[in-house]
Design a protein around this motif. Structure first.
Motif, PDB file in Angstrom:
ATOM      1  N   GLU A 261       0.808  -1.217   0.000  1.00 45.75           N
ATOM      2  CA  GLU A 261       0.000   0.000   0.000  1.00 45.75           C
ATOM      3  C   GLU A 261       0.848   1.277   0.000  1.00 45.75           C
ATOM      4  O   GLU A 261       0.504   2.273  -0.616  1.00 45.75           O
ATOM      5  N   ASP A 262       1.994   1.210   0.710  1.00 46.27           N
ATOM      6  CA  ASP A 262       2.810   2.416   0.877  1.00 46.27           C
ATOM      7  C   ASP A 262       4.003   2.445  -0.090  1.00 46.27           C
ATOM      8  O   ASP A 262       4.976   3.165   0.139  1.00 46.27           O
ATOM      9  N   ALA A 263       3.919   1.676  -1.178  1.00 43.13           N
ATOM     10  CA  ALA A 263       5.044   1.655  -2.129  1.00 43.13           C
ATOM     11  C   ALA A 263       5.146   2.972  -2.889  1.00 43.13           C
ATOM     12  O   ALA A 263       4.145   3.674  -3.061  1.00 43.13           O
ATOM     13  N   ASP A 264       6.350   3.277  -3.333  1.00 40.05           N
ATOM     14  CA  ASP A 264       6.549   4.382  -4.285  1.00 40.05           C
ATOM     15  C   ASP A 264       6.080   3.832  -5.639  1.00 40.05           C
ATOM     16  O   ASP A 264       6.789   3.038  -6.275  1.00 40.05           O
ATOM     17  N   LEU A 265       4.894   4.243  -6.059  1.00 39.37           N
ATOM     18  CA  LEU A 265       4.255   3.624  -7.223  1.00 39.37           C
ATOM     19  C   LEU A 265       5.085   3.796  -8.498  1.00 39.37           C
ATOM     20  O   LEU A 265       5.246   2.853  -9.282  1.00 39.37           O
ATOM     21  N   PHE A 412      10.289 -10.334  -4.490  1.00 37.55           N
ATOM     22  CA  PHE A 412      10.514  -8.886  -4.498  1.00 37.55           C
ATOM     23  C   PHE A 412       9.386  -8.192  -3.753  1.00 37.55           C
ATOM     24  O   PHE A 412       8.232  -8.623  -3.838  1.00 37.55           O
ATOM     25  N   ILE A 413       9.751  -7.113  -3.049  1.00 39.14           N
ATOM     26  CA  ILE A 413       8.700  -6.323  -2.413  1.00 39.14           C
ATOM     27  C   ILE A 413       8.960  -4.842  -2.670  1.00 39.14           C
ATOM     28  O   ILE A 413      10.119  -4.414  -2.798  1.00 39.14           O
ATOM     29  N   PHE A 414       7.892  -4.103  -2.757  1.00 40.06           N
ATOM     30  CA  PHE A 414       7.976  -2.649  -2.878  1.00 40.06           C
ATOM     31  C   PHE A 414       7.204  -2.043  -1.712  1.00 40.06           C
ATOM     32  O   PHE A 414       6.005  -2.283  -1.559  1.00 40.06           O
ATOM     33  N   THR A 415       7.902  -1.305  -0.874  1.00 41.44           N
ATOM     34  CA  THR A 415       7.279  -0.661   0.285  1.00 41.44           C
ATOM     35  C   THR A 415       8.214   0.452   0.752  1.00 41.44           C
ATOM     36  O   THR A 415       9.424   0.390   0.525  1.00 41.44           O
ATOM     37  N   GLN A 416       7.642   1.467   1.427  1.00 39.90           N
ATOM     38  CA  GLN A 416       8.516   2.487   2.026  1.00 39.90           C
ATOM     39  C   GLN A 416       8.580   2.312   3.541  1.00 39.90           C
ATOM     40  O   GLN A 416       9.147   3.150   4.231  1.00 39.90           O
ATOM     41  N   SER A 417       7.995   1.238   4.029  1.00 37.56           N
ATOM     42  CA  SER A 417       7.999   0.984   5.468  1.00 37.56           C
ATOM     43  C   SER A 417       9.105  -0.002   5.831  1.00 37.56           C
ATOM     44  O   SER A 417       9.121  -1.137   5.338  1.00 37.56           O
ATOM     45  N   LEU A 418      10.002   0.427   6.691  1.00 37.21           N
ATOM     46  CA  LEU A 418      11.087  -0.440   7.127  1.00 37.21           C
ATOM     47  C   LEU A 418      10.524  -1.657   7.868  1.00 37.21           C
ATOM     48  O   LEU A 418      11.008  -2.780   7.724  1.00 37.21           O
ATOM     49  N   ALA A 419       9.464  -1.409   8.645  1.00 37.81           N
ATOM     50  CA  ALA A 419       8.884  -2.502   9.433  1.00 37.81           C
ATOM     51  C   ALA A 419       8.276  -3.561   8.507  1.00 37.81           C
ATOM     52  O   ALA A 419       8.495  -4.763   8.691  1.00 37.81           O
ATOM     53  N   THR A 420       7.544  -3.120   7.485  1.00 39.44           N
ATOM     54  CA  THR A 420       6.959  -4.091   6.542  1.00 39.44           C
ATOM     55  C   THR A 420       8.057  -4.842   5.817  1.00 39.44           C
ATOM     56  O   THR A 420       7.999  -6.066   5.645  1.00 39.44           O
ATOM     57  N   ALA A 421       9.099  -4.096   5.372  1.00 39.80           N
ATOM     58  CA  ALA A 421      10.199  -4.738   4.638  1.00 39.80           C
ATOM     59  C   ALA A 421      10.859  -5.799   5.516  1.00 39.80           C
ATOM     60  O   ALA A 421      11.047  -6.951   5.090  1.00 39.80           O
ATOM     61  N   ALA A 422      11.182  -5.437   6.750  1.00 39.16           N
ATOM     62  CA  ALA A 422      11.899  -6.368   7.623  1.00 39.16           C
ATOM     63  C   ALA A 422      11.056  -7.614   7.895  1.00 39.16           C
ATOM     64  O   ALA A 422      11.568  -8.731   7.903  1.00 39.16           O
ATOM     65  N   LYS A 423       9.764  -7.406   8.088  1.00 43.92           N
ATOM     66  CA  LYS A 423       8.896  -8.555   8.376  1.00 43.92           C
ATOM     67  C   LYS A 423       8.808  -9.472   7.145  1.00 43.92           C
ATOM     68  O   LYS A 423       8.974 -10.690   7.247  1.00 43.92           O
ATOM     69  N   GLY A 434      14.513  -9.040  -2.946  1.00 41.94           N
ATOM     70  CA  GLY A 434      14.843  -7.687  -3.404  1.00 41.94           C
ATOM     71  C   GLY A 434      13.811  -6.710  -2.872  1.00 41.94           C
ATOM     72  O   GLY A 434      12.610  -6.954  -3.023  1.00 41.94           O
ATOM     73  N   VAL A 435      14.285  -5.637  -2.241  1.00 43.74           N
ATOM     74  CA  VAL A 435      13.364  -4.635  -1.685  1.00 43.74           C
ATOM     75  C   VAL A 435      13.522  -3.335  -2.468  1.00 43.74           C
ATOM     76  O   VAL A 435      14.611  -2.742  -2.479  1.00 43.74           O
ATOM     77  N   ASN A 436      12.477  -2.940  -3.155  1.00 43.79           N
ATOM     78  CA  ASN A 436      12.428  -1.710  -3.954  1.00 43.79           C
ATOM     79  C   ASN A 436      13.395  -1.704  -5.134  1.00 43.79           C
ATOM     80  O   ASN A 436      13.583  -0.681  -5.776  1.00 43.79           O
ATOM     81  N   HIS A 437      14.046  -2.811  -5.388  1.00 40.42           N
ATOM     82  CA  HIS A 437      14.822  -2.954  -6.629  1.00 40.42           C
ATOM     83  C   HIS A 437      15.033  -4.438  -6.908  1.00 40.42           C
ATOM     84  O   HIS A 437      14.622  -5.286  -6.114  1.00 40.42           O
ATOM     85  N   MET A 438      15.683  -4.744  -8.057  1.00 38.61           N
ATOM     86  CA  MET A 438      15.658  -6.135  -8.531  1.00 38.61           C
ATOM     87  C   MET A 438      17.043  -6.751  -8.718  1.00 38.61           C
ATOM     88  O   MET A 438      17.137  -7.847  -9.255  1.00 38.61           O
ATOM     89  N   VAL A 439      18.096  -6.056  -8.356  1.00 37.57           N
ATOM     90  CA  VAL A 439      19.439  -6.588  -8.657  1.00 37.57           C
ATOM     91  C   VAL A 439      19.840  -7.600  -7.577  1.00 37.57           C
ATOM     92  O   VAL A 439      20.355  -7.223  -6.525  1.00 37.57           O
ATOM     93  N   VAL A 440      19.568  -8.870  -7.857  1.00 39.63           N
ATOM     94  CA  VAL A 440      19.835  -9.903  -6.854  1.00 39.63           C
ATOM     95  C   VAL A 440      21.020 -10.787  -7.235  1.00 39.63           C
ATOM     96  O   VAL A 440      21.286 -11.778  -6.574  1.00 39.63           O
ATOM     97  N   SER A 441      21.729 -10.418  -8.302  1.00 37.63           N
ATOM     98  CA  SER A 441      22.868 -11.248  -8.707  1.00 37.63           C
ATOM     99  C   SER A 441      24.097 -10.390  -8.948  1.00 37.63           C
ATOM    100  O   SER A 441      24.112  -9.570  -9.862  1.00 37.63           O
ATOM    101  N   THR A 442      25.114 -10.553  -8.120  1.00 38.81           N
ATOM    102  CA  THR A 442      26.408  -9.896  -8.351  1.00 38.81           C
ATOM    103  C   THR A 442      27.498 -10.936  -8.084  1.00 38.81           C
ATOM    104  O   THR A 442      27.227 -11.978  -7.479  1.00 38.81           O
TER     105      THR A 442
END
Ligand code: NAD
Length: 478
Positions: A261-265, A412-423, A434-442
């Motif tokens: 709900e609180d993602a940067d659309l 992947f998740i998109f959210t601006q809430s640290l609490a939602t991301a961590a959970k 991946g949180v708010n971006h997609m680069v999962v391979s380096t």
């Protein structure tokens, strides 16, 4: 021009198969035959195994510093040739040239990283309970490795295995995908020119099931590493069990993406539109189930469909192409089936939904909205340019739906809430988040899945460890 000689590499020599069998390599953007790929006979495979056994002795006896010198020279050659190798990659795989060149750059980076990391295959000293005793944990290369790799990343799938094995001091026989052999050959040539001893890398092709069952049955190799489908992973694990070989399994995925709900659309729409259609969606970490909060749903769907419809589809060699073809004609029929099934169950096609007629294996970038969980595409890995979108209303509900798949590679998740991301980072059943971006391979971070997406990691220190075995030594009175 497809500037590569299609050959097998056995005991340091590029050559044809001894029985003269071969198969055509096809450009998926045009359907044209690029060249004939030789198949290894059983006698050729036995020669490759013997060479890998000898090559292992030579390579293991060298110091990590000596191995570093050869590997970093190979990395330099790969980087110098990235445009030429990228072109080979695009011709046989179809992806846009910029993606191919970037992937070859990754191959150079990963080779350099493993060359360095090989110097840090540290063991440890463990304080003893008995006076006068010294307890040592040693890390040793596991032995000759067998590697099987999919065509979707013809450079990085192969190089993670070659460089990981070489960095650890192992020899390796690789069976790259028959669809994309030229990239693996051109990369391996860089190692040959850098001074790699004969037998340290072998490259073979053939009928996959026949090659793998012969190689894996041999006691020479001590490890099997696969990047491929879950189905083939199960077959190779069974084969590996007969000689108790250790395995790394990088298998299929069906990545959920959750837009809270609180993602940067704008960030969610732009980032997802860019990544979803990379390599025509033929990416094991590609977002394949879009769960969007009901409060953002209509705006997300509209923005995402608009961005998708504007993608320029074409031959990856042509400037400006953003999405190329699928790897083979048979994959187009699967896409049609998945779209028709979703439509029959109530989904709306917002853009695409069909094959693009003409030469080559093109499927239009497709957005499906209101896709029910019962649609096949929500449980079967699509491995193509289709984005199925559905809405959700609560955190618990969406996590349960995201975790409902037997796969567990990326999420992947998109959210601006640290609490939602961590959970959510803790709650998602996946090897990569991946949180708010997609680069999962380096090169320096571990990559791998859980559950039916496999086990074991490539890249990072875990990727080196996959090619090492542990020995405990206890000394007294020395
Ligand atoms: P695949 O399993 O058919 O082929 C992968 C490799 O295994 C190829 O070298 C192929 O020739 C070989 N192979 C095929 N059949 C075999 C058999 N019976 N015995 C032995 N070897 C066999 O996979 P694919 O369709 O070419 O690739 C797509 C799959 O790979 C997708 O499921 C994708 O998610 C997965 N993949 C996973 C990762 C990851 O890192 N987890 C990365 C890329 C692709």
């Amino acid at each position: 021009m497809y500037d590569v000689a299609l050959k097998l590499l056995i005991n340091g020599a590029w050559r044809e198969g001894s029985e003269g069998k071969s198969e055509p390599v096809v450009n998926p953007a045009t359907g044209e035959v690029l060249g004939q790929l030789p198949h290894a006979s059983v006698a050729d495979l036995d020669e490759a195994l013997a060479a890998a056994a000898d090559g292992f002795k030579v390579w293991k006896a060298m110091t990590a510093q000596e191995r570093y010198v050869i590997m970093s020279k190979a990395a330099d050659l790969i980087e110098q040739r990235k445009d030429a190798i990228g072109r080979i990659l695009t011709l046989e795989n179809g992806k846009p040239l910029a993606e191919s060149v970037g992937e070859v750059q990754f191959a150079a980076d990963a080779t350099r990283w493993y060359a360095e990391e090989g110097k840090r295959a540290y063991g440890r000293i463990v304080p003893a309970r008995i006076p006068g005793v010294r307890q040592i944990v040693l890390k040793e290369p596991v032995g000759p490795v067998l590697a099987f790799a999919a065509w979707n990343f013809p450079a990085s799938n192969v190089i993670r295995k070659i460089s990981g094995a070489l960095g650890a001091g192992c020899s390796i026989i690789v069976k790259p995908a028959e669809e994309t052999p030229g990239t693996a050959i051109a990369l391996t040539q860089c190692f040959v020119e850098a001074g790699l001893p004969a037998g340290v890398i072998g490259i073979v092709f053939g009928v996959p099931g026949e090659v793998s069952s012969h190689l894996i049955a041999s006691p020479v190799a001590k490890k099997v590493s696969l990047t491929g489908s879950t189905q083939v992973g199960k077959v190779l694990q069974r084969l590996a069990a007969t000689t108790v070989k250790r395995t790394t399994m990088e298998l299929g995925g069906h990545a959920p993406v959750i837009v809270f709900e609180d993602a940067d659309l704008d960030n969610a729409v732009n980032t997802l539109a860019m990544f979803k259609f990379r390599n025509a969606g033929q990416v094991c970490t590609s977002p394949t189930r879009f769960y969007v909060h009901e409060s953002l749903y209509d705006r997300f769907v509209e923005g995402f469909a608009q961005r998708t419809a504007a993608l320029k589809v074409g031959n990856g060699i042509d400037a400006g192409t953003q999405m190329g073809p699928m790897i083979a004609e048979r994959r187009l029929a699967v896409m049609v089936e998945l779209v028709e099934d979703a439509k029959a169950k109530g989904a709306r096609v917002l853009t695409g939904g069909a094959r693009i007629e003409g030469a080559g294996y093109f499927f239009a970038p497709t957005v499906l909205a209101d896709v029910p969980d019962t649609a096949r595409i929500m449980s079967e890995e699509p491995f193509g340019p289709i984005a199925p979108i559905t809405r959700f209303s609560s955190y618990d509900e969406v996590i349960e739906r995201a975790n409902s798949s037997p796969y567990g590679l990326a999420s992947f998740i998109f959210t601006q809430s640290l609490a939602t991301a961590a959970k959510a980072e803790g709650d998602l059943n996946a090897g990569l988040v991946g949180v708010n971006h997609m680069v999962v391979s380096t090169a320096e971070t571990p990559f791998g899945g859980v559950n039916e997406s496999g086990f074991g990691s490539e890249s990072g220190i875990e990727g080196l460890d996959a090619f090492l075995r542990t020995k405990f030594v206890t000394e007294r009175g020395i």
